[in-house]
Write a protein that holds these residues in place. Structure first.
Motif, mmCIF file in Angstrom:
data_model
loop_
_atom_site.group_PDB
_atom_site.id
_atom_site.type_symbol
_atom_site.label_atom_id
_atom_site.label_comp_id
_atom_site.label_asym_id
_atom_site.label_seq_id
_atom_site.Cartn_x
_atom_site.Cartn_y
_atom_site.Cartn_z
ATOM 1 N N VAL A 424 0.857 -1.194 0.000
ATOM 2 C CA VAL A 424 0.000 0.000 0.000
ATOM 3 C C VAL A 424 0.888 1.237 0.000
ATOM 4 C CG1 VAL A 424 -1.840 1.254 1.171
ATOM 5 C CG2 VAL A 424 -1.793 -1.239 1.248
ATOM 6 N N ASP A 425 0.790 2.019 -1.063
ATOM 7 C CA ASP A 425 1.573 3.252 -1.185
ATOM 8 C C ASP A 425 0.792 4.413 -0.566
ATOM 9 O OD1 ASP A 425 3.709 4.818 -1.856
ATOM 10 O OD2 ASP A 425 3.245 4.949 -3.991
ATOM 11 N N GLU A 426 1.465 5.550 -0.348
ATOM 12 C CA GLU A 426 0.869 6.761 0.249
ATOM 13 C C GLU A 426 0.140 6.426 1.555
ATOM 14 O OE1 GLU A 426 1.439 9.740 -0.576
ATOM 15 O OE2 GLU A 426 2.105 9.703 -2.659
ATOM 16 N N ALA A 427 0.804 5.624 2.383
ATOM 17 C CA ALA A 427 0.160 5.122 3.606
ATOM 18 C C ALA A 427 -0.062 6.214 4.653
ATOM 19 C CB ALA A 427 0.992 3.982 4.205
ATOM 20 N N SER A 428 0.557 7.388 4.489
ATOM 21 C CA SER A 428 0.277 8.477 5.434
ATOM 22 C C SER A 428 -1.183 8.914 5.335
ATOM 23 C CB SER A 428 1.187 9.679 5.161
ATOM 24 O OG SER A 428 0.931 10.210 3.876
ATOM 25 N N MET A 429 -1.841 8.580 4.218
ATOM 26 C CA MET A 429 -3.247 8.943 4.028
ATOM 27 C C MET A 429 -4.219 7.987 4.701
ATOM 28 S SD MET A 429 -3.834 10.108 0.151
ATOM 29 C CE MET A 429 -5.520 10.530 0.552
ATOM 30 N N LEU A 430 -3.748 6.832 5.136
ATOM 31 C CA LEU A 430 -4.662 5.848 5.717
ATOM 32 C C LEU A 430 -5.164 6.329 7.066
ATOM 33 C CD1 LEU A 430 -2.825 2.447 5.052
ATOM 34 C CD2 LEU A 430 -4.883 3.282 3.909
ATOM 35 N N ASP A 431 -6.475 6.543 7.165
ATOM 36 C CA ASP A 431 -7.023 6.876 8.480
ATOM 37 C C ASP A 431 -7.355 5.594 9.228
ATOM 38 O OD1 ASP A 431 -9.587 5.946 7.694
ATOM 39 O OD2 ASP A 431 -10.190 7.921 6.998
ATOM 40 N N LEU A 432 -7.802 5.729 10.458
ATOM 41 C CA LEU A 432 -8.010 4.575 11.330
ATOM 42 C C LEU A 432 -9.018 3.585 10.738
ATOM 43 C CD1 LEU A 432 -7.676 3.149 14.100
ATOM 44 C CD2 LEU A 432 -9.544 4.581 14.927
ATOM 45 N N LEU A 433 -10.153 4.094 10.241
ATOM 46 C CA LEU A 433 -11.219 3.202 9.777
ATOM 47 C C LEU A 433 -10.788 2.425 8.533
ATOM 48 C CD1 LEU A 433 -14.381 5.463 10.300
ATOM 49 C CD2 LEU A 433 -13.368 3.803 11.863
ATOM 50 N N LEU A 434 -10.129 3.115 7.579
ATOM 51 C CA LEU A 434 -9.716 2.441 6.346
ATOM 52 C C LEU A 434 -8.567 1.464 6.625
ATOM 53 C CD1 LEU A 434 -10.218 2.175 3.338
ATOM 54 C CD2 LEU A 434 -8.613 4.060 2.953
ATOM 55 N N ALA A 435 -7.627 1.864 7.490
ATOM 56 C CA ALA A 435 -6.510 0.971 7.838
ATOM 57 C C ALA A 435 -7.029 -0.305 8.501
ATOM 58 C CB ALA A 435 -5.536 1.690 8.766
ATOM 59 N N ASN A 436 -8.054 -0.163 9.316
ATOM 60 C CA ASN A 436 -8.637 -1.330 9.990
ATOM 61 C C ASN A 436 -9.269 -2.280 8.973
ATOM 62 O OD1 ASN A 436 -9.648 -2.983 12.145
ATOM 63 N ND2 ASN A 436 -11.625 -1.970 11.903
ATOM 64 N N LYS A 437 -10.016 -1.726 8.030
ATOM 65 C CA LYS A 437 -10.636 -2.562 6.982
ATOM 66 C C LYS A 437 -9.571 -3.280 6.161
ATOM 67 C CE LYS A 437 -15.063 -0.161 6.241
ATOM 68 N NZ LYS A 437 -15.105 0.793 7.335
ATOM 69 N N LEU A 438 -8.493 -2.553 5.853
ATOM 70 C CA LEU A 438 -7.411 -3.128 5.057
ATOM 71 C C LEU A 438 -6.726 -4.270 5.810
ATOM 72 C CD1 LEU A 438 -5.366 -3.016 2.645
ATOM 73 C CD2 LEU A 438 -4.066 -1.390 4.033
ATOM 74 N N ALA A 439 -6.348 -4.033 7.058
ATOM 75 C CA ALA A 439 -5.625 -5.050 7.842
ATOM 76 C C ALA A 439 -6.458 -6.316 8.007
ATOM 77 C CB ALA A 439 -5.243 -4.473 9.204
ATOM 78 N N LYS A 440 -7.778 -6.147 8.201
ATOM 79 C CA LYS A 440 -8.670 -7.310 8.350
ATOM 80 C C LYS A 440 -8.664 -8.192 7.111
ATOM 81 C CE LYS A 440 -12.244 -5.606 11.521
ATOM 82 N NZ LYS A 440 -13.634 -5.088 11.570
ATOM 83 N N ALA A 441 -8.427 -7.572 5.945
ATOM 84 C CA ALA A 441 -8.526 -8.312 4.687
ATOM 85 C C ALA A 441 -7.232 -9.031 4.307
ATOM 86 C CB ALA A 441 -8.930 -7.360 3.555
ATOM 87 N N VAL A 442 -6.160 -8.830 5.078
ATOM 88 C CA VAL A 442 -4.882 -9.496 4.784
ATOM 89 C C VAL A 442 -4.906 -10.895 5.398
ATOM 90 C CG1 VAL A 442 -2.374 -9.399 5.038
ATOM 91 C CG2 VAL A 442 -3.678 -7.288 4.686
ATOM 92 N N ALA A 443 -4.651 -11.898 4.571
ATOM 93 C CA ALA A 443 -4.730 -13.296 5.027
ATOM 94 C C ALA A 443 -3.587 -13.623 5.984
ATOM 95 C CB ALA A 443 -4.676 -14.231 3.819
ATOM 96 N N PRO A 444 -3.799 -14.531 6.950
ATOM 97 C CA PRO A 444 -2.711 -14.975 7.828
ATOM 98 C C PRO A 444 -1.562 -15.534 6.984
ATOM 99 C CG PRO A 444 -4.830 -15.785 8.619
ATOM 100 C CD PRO A 444 -5.093 -15.172 7.278
ATOM 101 N N GLY A 445 -0.353 -15.095 7.275
ATOM 102 C CA GLY A 445 0.817 -15.565 6.520
ATOM 103 C C GLY A 445 1.183 -14.674 5.355
ATOM 104 N N ALA A 446 0.233 -13.824 4.905
ATOM 105 C CA ALA A 446 0.555 -12.871 3.836
ATOM 106 C C ALA A 446 1.407 -11.743 4.410
ATOM 107 C CB ALA A 446 -0.719 -12.322 3.219
ATOM 108 N N HIS A 447 2.142 -11.043 3.535
ATOM 109 C CA HIS A 447 2.993 -9.939 3.964
ATOM 110 C C HIS A 447 2.317 -8.621 3.601
ATOM 111 C CE1 HIS A 447 6.982 -12.245 4.420
ATOM 112 N NE2 HIS A 447 6.007 -13.128 4.331
ATOM 113 N N LEU A 448 2.309 -7.688 4.550
ATOM 114 C CA LEU A 448 1.731 -6.359 4.336
ATOM 115 C C LEU A 448 2.853 -5.331 4.417
ATOM 116 C CD1 LEU A 448 -0.627 -4.306 4.138
ATOM 117 C CD2 LEU A 448 -0.829 -4.452 6.640
#
Length: 726
Positions: A424-448
């Motif tokens: 995810v580029d331009e991560a300074s723009m990620l607010d709390l709600l969007l970052a939470n939705k994004l993190a939830k969607a990353v599968a266990p074992g995947a790299h973020l």
């Protein structure tokens, strides 16, 4: 009493309903000026207005309207004008002509009582007939709501929204639960709801009012970027807003906590002392969930990039060097190995420090091992840039997660993204709600991997996620790139971005891509900004002033603010022309060719919603179907009903905050002492780093000095770093 046909609206204040209009009394003379609260009146309508005649020193004789009623026209000509005015969706001047030709003076009675008979009109099919009948009924129902709301000071556009939200229950909700409006209806805040509540007799010290005021105070705090407020500050600010005794506020806060309308939690403050934090429920849940998910991703034994656990890095990097033709610097090598061996990692650095090349290297190595790589960025422009940089398709975070109406994502912990590496580029723009939705969607074992510049302004929405992840003693691995490469050192934009970030005055002499037009007075700076955008840059560099140039203002208000500059730039770049369709909304007018931006998240529009900050150009405007079309910077055509136009703002000039995550060939920055309180180092740094080729400052050397000297003012109230450490 004055009866007349409304010819045109000269000015409408959408907040108060105050209107200046020209009407035709039908006596064969000139048009008459009327002023007053003509809430909801539309051109073409016949009005019966009660009021008195007066005289304005500048504009002469005018009728001062106290109230009015709509009168359906009785003559053939009046009916034709009324139907052809665009008031009823689906009927334009030509169709109005055919309807009146067929039904004569009974046309309105037919639409009202026997709308199925409209099919008798030549070339008018059953589908269009049904749409016209439905539009007529809705118009009638909205009028009834407007008549009621007129007495409580609600603007036309808000009355339409209230009706769309509650339908036939609108008046009941407004009478009995006016504070619901602030939660349910976009565009209505606590202050408007409070005015309505007072009009319908809700007591000043009512618990309903105080609880709504407390939640409003917290909501305002999140709009300023905070995830919570310390309890004592919340109470003090609520007392100021509500003008009630402290005892009532303290009691109602206790009730809200007991009802779980808000969350109270003891957390360590910035000074190490324990403070009592009060959260809105959704932000408390999101902060807890984001911290838990990041720790879960970090701690899992599963690994979807197992090939890199025991890789020979010297060999892998030699292969990469041969592939790209360039050597990675030591910090870049660290970032590459970190991203491919750690489950969560952060890469940060300023312009010219090699973030882009590092990301491309990471993606190249991952794809060489047949990994499934997913790339995303918060905005359409940033996603396009990421695609060009890596040669691998990137999407906006919203599209990647397939956000649905209501804001839920199609991908979450139960249905994670099928990806081995998520960048995810331009991560300074990620607010709390969007970052939470994004993190939830990353599968266990995947790299973020989160990539961004932590020295830029924090996200527009609540939280400062990137900064919190990099805070001392959090478990998130990270690399900061600091070395500016030789090629980038030749750029005045890059050089001055780093000078500003270090607190040094930018170089303003001898550069081919960084200029200052020194102007002291704010009004002169506004005029010069328009001249630079519309005339000087196109003449000197051959660039398109709408496509290639973006004006970034420190603030919205004021003579050199984004609001005022938009009016001046629109007149310079997209002036009124007989062949250019337009639609007026209050003091603004939208025209085909206008550069616009979305000002709220709307999950119901487009394929996966349209989000705050999305840019586009108006490509079509249909007065018959009362619809405007915008082609967004993601190449999607989005339709807006005329009642939804307050979701759009002109974007010839935008505030620096709204420009985050975007990149433009040329940036013009009006910077004057009138924006003194806003002038901060990270604000100017963010503006300068939005430019790819050229920066032009317009304004005062003193204002630039103030911005460079002033470090960022205070941190936001967040507890993500604390939760990650726990």
């Amino acid at each position: 009493m004055l009866e007349a046909v409304l010819e045109r609206l000269t000015f409408v204040n959408e907040e108060t309903g105050y209107t200046v209009a020209r009407v035709d009394p039908g006596r064969g003379g000139d048009l008459v000026t009327v002023v007053g609260a003509l809430l909801g009146a539309q051109p073409g309508e016949s009005l019966r207005m009660r009021g008195r005649w007066g005289s304005h020193p500048q504009y002469g004789r005018q009728f001062l309207v106290e109230d009015y009623t709509t009168v359906l026209p009785a003559t053939i000509q009046g009916i034709r004008r009324y139907l052809g005015s665009g008031l009823i969706k689906g009927i334009g001047p030509r169709l109005a002509e055919r309807i009146v030709e067929h039904f004569g003076t009974t046309a309105l009675d037919v639409i009202e009582q026997e709308p199925q008979r409209l099919i008798e009109v030549p070339k008018l099919g059953p589908k269009r007939t049904r749409l016209i009948a439905a539009a007529w009924e809705e118009q009638k129902a909205i009028k009834e709501v407007m008549v009621f709301l007129q007495g409580v000071g609600v603007s036309t556009s808000l009355a339409v929204r209230i009706y769309k939200q509650y339908g036939d229950s609108s008046i009941d909700v407004v009478r009995k639960e006016p504070y619901r409006l602030a939660t349910d209806v976009w565009g209505i805040g606590f202050k408007t709801a409070d005015t309505i509540a007072k009009s319908v007799g809700i007591p000043h010290d009512s618990p309903q009012r105080i609880k709504a005021g407390l939640q409003f105070t917290l909501s305002e705090a999140t709009a300023d970027g905070n995830c919570f407020l310390p309890e004592q500050r919340l109470i003090a600010e609520a007392i100021k807003i509500l003008q009630v005794d402290a005892g009532g506020v303290i009691d109602c806060l206790a009730q809200l906590v007991a009802e779980e309308g808000v969350i109270r939690e003891e957390i360590p403050g910035t000074d190490g002392e324990i403070e009592t934090a009060i959260y809105l429920v959704s932000f408390h849940r999101a902060e807890l969930a984001l911290a838990q998910q990041l720790r879960r991703l970090l701690g899992t034994d599963a690994d979807r990039l197992p090939a890199f656990a025991n890789v020979d890095w010297e060999k892998a990097l030699a292969w990469l060097r041969q592939r790209t033709g360039a050597e990675l610097a030591p910090a870049q090598r660290d970032a590459v190995t970190l991203a491919l061996t750690e489950k969560v990692a952060v890469l940060t650095g300023g312009p010219g420090c090699g973030k882009s090349f590092t990301v491309r290297s990471i993606v190249t190595l991952a794809l060489a091992k047949r990994a499934k790589v997913v790339l995303a960025a918060p905005t359409g422009r940033a996603a396009k840039r990421l695609t060009e940089l890596t040669g691998h398709e990137a999407a906006t975070v919203h599209r990647l997660l397939e956000l649905k109406p209501g804001g839920d994502a199609a991908y979450d912990r139960d249905r994670p993204l099928d990806a081995d590496l998520v960048v995810v580029d331009e991560a300074s723009m990620l607010d709390l709600l969007l970052a939470n939705k994004l993190a939830k969607a990353v599968a266990p074992g995947a790299h973020l991997l989160l990539v961004g510049d932590v020295d830029q302004l924090p996200s527009v929405g609540p939280g400062e996620v990137l900064r919190d992840l990099l805070a001392a003693e959090t478990p998130i691995p990270h690399v900061r790139l600091t070395h500016v490469f030789r090629q980038a050192q030749e750029s005045g934009v890059v050089t001055n971005a780093h000078r500003i970030n270090a607190g040094d005055y930018p170089l303003l002499q001898g550069l081919s891509d960084f200029f200052l037009f020194p102007v002291e007075e704010t009004e002169d700076a506004a005029r010069m900004t328009v001249d630079v955008v519309a005339r000087r840059i196109p003449a000197r560099f051959g660039l398109d002033p709408r496509r290639d140039v973006q004006v970034l203002a420190p603030m919205h208000r004021g003579p050199a603010g984004a609001g005022s500059l938009n009016s001046l730039l629109q007149e310079a770049l997209t002036p009124a022309r007989p062949d250019r369709p337009e639609r007026r909304l209050g003091g603004r007018v939208f025209r085909v060719g206008d550069k616009v931006t979305q000002v709220r998240n709307n999950y119901d529009k487009g394929r996966n919603g349209v989000f705050n900050g999305t840019l586009g150009v108006v490509t079509d405007l249909d007065p018959v179907d009362q619809k405007l079309t915008v082609r967004t910077d993601e190449d999607e055509d989005i339709d807006y009903d005329f009642t939804e136009l307050d979701e759009l703002a002109h974007a010839y000039a935008v505030t620096i905050h709204r420009s985050q995550g975007s990149e433009y060939p040329v940036v013009v920055i009006p910077i004057t002492t009138s924006a003194w309180m806003m002038l901060r180092r990270n604000l100017l740094y963010t503006a300068v780093t939005r430019a790819k080729k050229l920066v032009v400052l317009v304004g005062s050397r003193k204002a630039i000095g103030q911005a460079v000297r002033s470090a960022s003012s205070g941190n936001r109230h967040t507890a993500l770093a604390h939760r990650l450490r726990s």
